[in-house]
Design a protein around this motif. Sequence first.
Motif, mmCIF file in Angstrom:
data_model
loop_
_atom_site.group_PDB
_atom_site.id
_atom_site.type_symbol
_atom_site.label_atom_id
_atom_site.label_comp_id
_atom_site.label_asym_id
_atom_site.label_seq_id
_atom_site.Cartn_x
_atom_site.Cartn_y
_atom_site.Cartn_z
ATOM 1 N N ALA A 124 10.899 1.472 3.861
ATOM 2 C CA ALA A 124 9.255 1.345 4.379
ATOM 3 C C ALA A 124 8.477 2.078 3.108
ATOM 4 C CB ALA A 124 8.935 2.289 6.183
ATOM 5 N N GLU A 125 9.014 3.402 2.761
ATOM 6 C CA GLU A 125 8.424 4.197 2.201
ATOM 7 C C GLU A 125 8.150 3.074 0.722
ATOM 8 O OE1 GLU A 125 5.708 6.508 0.924
ATOM 9 O OE2 GLU A 125 6.564 6.704 2.619
ATOM 10 N N LYS A 126 8.652 2.311 0.385
ATOM 11 C CA LYS A 126 9.232 1.891 -0.956
ATOM 12 C C LYS A 126 7.715 0.549 -0.857
ATOM 13 C CE LYS A 126 8.992 -0.013 -5.004
ATOM 14 N NZ LYS A 126 8.699 0.841 -6.006
ATOM 15 N N VAL A 127 7.746 0.119 0.186
ATOM 16 C CA VAL A 127 6.650 -1.148 0.736
ATOM 17 C C VAL A 127 5.292 -0.335 0.388
ATOM 18 C CG1 VAL A 127 5.912 -2.542 2.374
ATOM 19 C CG2 VAL A 127 8.533 -2.734 1.779
ATOM 20 N N ALA A 128 5.330 0.887 1.223
ATOM 21 C CA ALA A 128 4.070 1.829 1.411
ATOM 22 C C ALA A 128 3.087 1.671 -0.126
ATOM 23 C CB ALA A 128 3.961 2.363 1.452
ATOM 24 N N GLU A 129 3.969 2.338 -0.957
ATOM 25 C CA GLU A 129 3.392 2.568 -1.695
ATOM 26 C C GLU A 129 3.477 1.127 -3.382
ATOM 27 O OE1 GLU A 129 6.917 4.052 -4.964
ATOM 28 O OE2 GLU A 129 7.659 5.708 -3.044
ATOM 29 N N LEU A 130 3.460 -0.167 -2.946
ATOM 30 C CA LEU A 130 3.311 -1.349 -2.820
ATOM 31 C C LEU A 130 1.938 -1.546 -2.574
ATOM 32 C CD1 LEU A 130 6.910 -3.758 -2.744
ATOM 33 C CD2 LEU A 130 5.689 -2.623 -5.354
ATOM 34 N N VAL A 131 1.596 -1.461 -1.554
ATOM 35 C CA VAL A 131 0.273 -1.688 -1.467
ATOM 36 C C VAL A 131 -0.210 -0.277 -1.432
ATOM 37 C CG1 VAL A 131 -0.771 -1.720 0.952
ATOM 38 C CG2 VAL A 131 1.806 -2.816 1.380
ATOM 39 N N ARG A 132 -0.306 0.188 -1.621
ATOM 40 C CA ARG A 132 -1.043 1.412 -2.201
ATOM 41 C C ARG A 132 -1.347 1.578 -3.508
ATOM 42 N NH1 ARG A 132 2.631 6.119 0.674
ATOM 43 N NH2 ARG A 132 1.519 5.725 3.017
ATOM 44 N N ILE A 141 -0.343 2.435 6.567
ATOM 45 C CA ILE A 141 1.160 2.489 7.559
ATOM 46 C C ILE A 141 2.050 1.322 7.898
ATOM 47 C CG2 ILE A 141 1.551 3.830 9.890
ATOM 48 C CD1 ILE A 141 -1.517 4.346 10.369
ATOM 49 N N VAL A 142 2.926 2.376 7.300
ATOM 50 C CA VAL A 142 4.338 0.584 7.164
ATOM 51 C C VAL A 142 5.182 1.106 8.121
ATOM 52 C CG1 VAL A 142 5.896 -0.866 5.390
ATOM 53 C CG2 VAL A 142 3.822 0.163 5.405
ATOM 54 N N ASP A 143 6.086 0.387 9.058
ATOM 55 C CA ASP A 143 6.779 0.537 9.748
ATOM 56 C C ASP A 143 7.626 -0.338 9.578
ATOM 57 O OD1 ASP A 143 6.828 2.711 12.026
ATOM 58 O OD2 ASP A 143 5.026 1.775 13.016
ATOM 59 N N GLY A 144 9.050 -0.090 9.777
ATOM 60 C CA GLY A 144 9.616 -1.261 9.938
ATOM 61 C C GLY A 144 10.861 -0.793 8.744
ATOM 62 N N ALA A 145 12.292 -2.170 8.440
ATOM 63 C CA ALA A 145 13.204 -1.682 7.833
ATOM 64 C C ALA A 145 13.533 -3.050 7.354
ATOM 65 C CB ALA A 145 14.454 -0.771 7.950
ATOM 66 N N GLY A 146 14.728 -3.390 5.942
ATOM 67 C CA GLY A 146 15.126 -4.357 5.882
ATOM 68 C C GLY A 146 14.376 -4.920 5.380
ATOM 69 N N ALA A 147 13.884 -6.069 5.561
ATOM 70 C CA ALA A 147 12.951 -7.136 5.233
ATOM 71 C C ALA A 147 11.553 -7.546 5.962
ATOM 72 C CB ALA A 147 13.720 -8.684 4.793
ATOM 73 N N ASN A 148 11.743 -6.995 7.408
ATOM 74 C CA ASN A 148 10.565 -7.688 8.344
ATOM 75 C C ASN A 148 10.066 -5.960 8.477
ATOM 76 O OD1 ASN A 148 11.864 -9.505 9.219
ATOM 77 N ND2 ASN A 148 13.320 -8.384 9.200
ATOM 78 N N TYR A 149 8.455 -6.158 8.137
ATOM 79 C CA TYR A 149 7.623 -4.965 7.689
ATOM 80 C C TYR A 149 6.166 -5.160 9.099
ATOM 81 C CZ TYR A 149 10.453 -2.426 4.629
ATOM 82 O OH TYR A 149 12.021 -2.502 3.758
ATOM 83 N N ALA A 168 9.536 -10.788 6.710
ATOM 84 C CA ALA A 168 8.272 -10.778 7.176
ATOM 85 C C ALA A 168 7.305 -9.438 7.275
ATOM 86 C CB ALA A 168 9.053 -10.885 9.099
ATOM 87 N N VAL A 169 6.414 -10.243 7.804
ATOM 88 C CA VAL A 169 5.138 -8.690 7.385
ATOM 89 C C VAL A 169 4.160 -9.550 8.414
ATOM 90 C CG1 VAL A 169 3.606 -8.538 5.940
ATOM 91 C CG2 VAL A 169 5.425 -8.905 4.658
ATOM 92 N N ASN A 170 3.772 -8.055 8.954
ATOM 93 C CA ASN A 170 2.992 -8.805 10.406
ATOM 94 C C ASN A 170 1.701 -7.659 9.808
ATOM 95 O OD1 ASN A 170 1.543 -8.633 12.732
ATOM 96 N ND2 ASN A 170 2.308 -6.961 14.025
ATOM 97 N N LEU A 171 0.376 -8.095 9.362
ATOM 98 C CA LEU A 171 -0.431 -7.261 8.671
ATOM 99 C C LEU A 171 -1.730 -7.553 9.346
ATOM 100 C CD1 LEU A 171 -0.696 -8.650 5.286
ATOM 101 C CD2 LEU A 171 -0.009 -6.694 5.934
ATOM 102 N N GLN A 172 -2.098 -5.383 9.743
ATOM 103 C CA GLN A 172 -3.607 -4.978 10.429
ATOM 104 C C GLN A 172 -4.021 -4.424 10.181
ATOM 105 O OE1 GLN A 172 -1.736 -2.659 14.196
ATOM 106 N NE2 GLN A 172 0.266 -3.985 14.772
#
Length: 80
Positions: free
Chosen positions: A3-11, A20-28, A64-68
């Motif tokens: 999740a932290e790596k995904v957050a870095e990409l978005v940031r 804010i990123v929740d999740g693991a593996g390939a689903n966030y 899988a990504v659920n965006l808010q």
Amino acid sequence: MDAEKVAELVRSGFAGDEVIVDGAGANYTITVISERFAGQRPVARQQSVYVTLNATIASGDIHAVNLQTFTPGEWQAAQG
């Protein structure tokens, strides 16, 4: 990917905004709170977030990504 790596990409595309990123593996679930969303339709908001993740999605690291997406005012209202 975590999740932290995904957050870095978005940031990388939303410097100074709250991510804010929740999740693991390939689903966030990704929540982005940005003033830049003011006046934008939901699809435009999502597209601007997906730009930061396209390569990772294309590689299959994210499946899988659920965006808010919220402006700060919308976020406050949603929190009650």
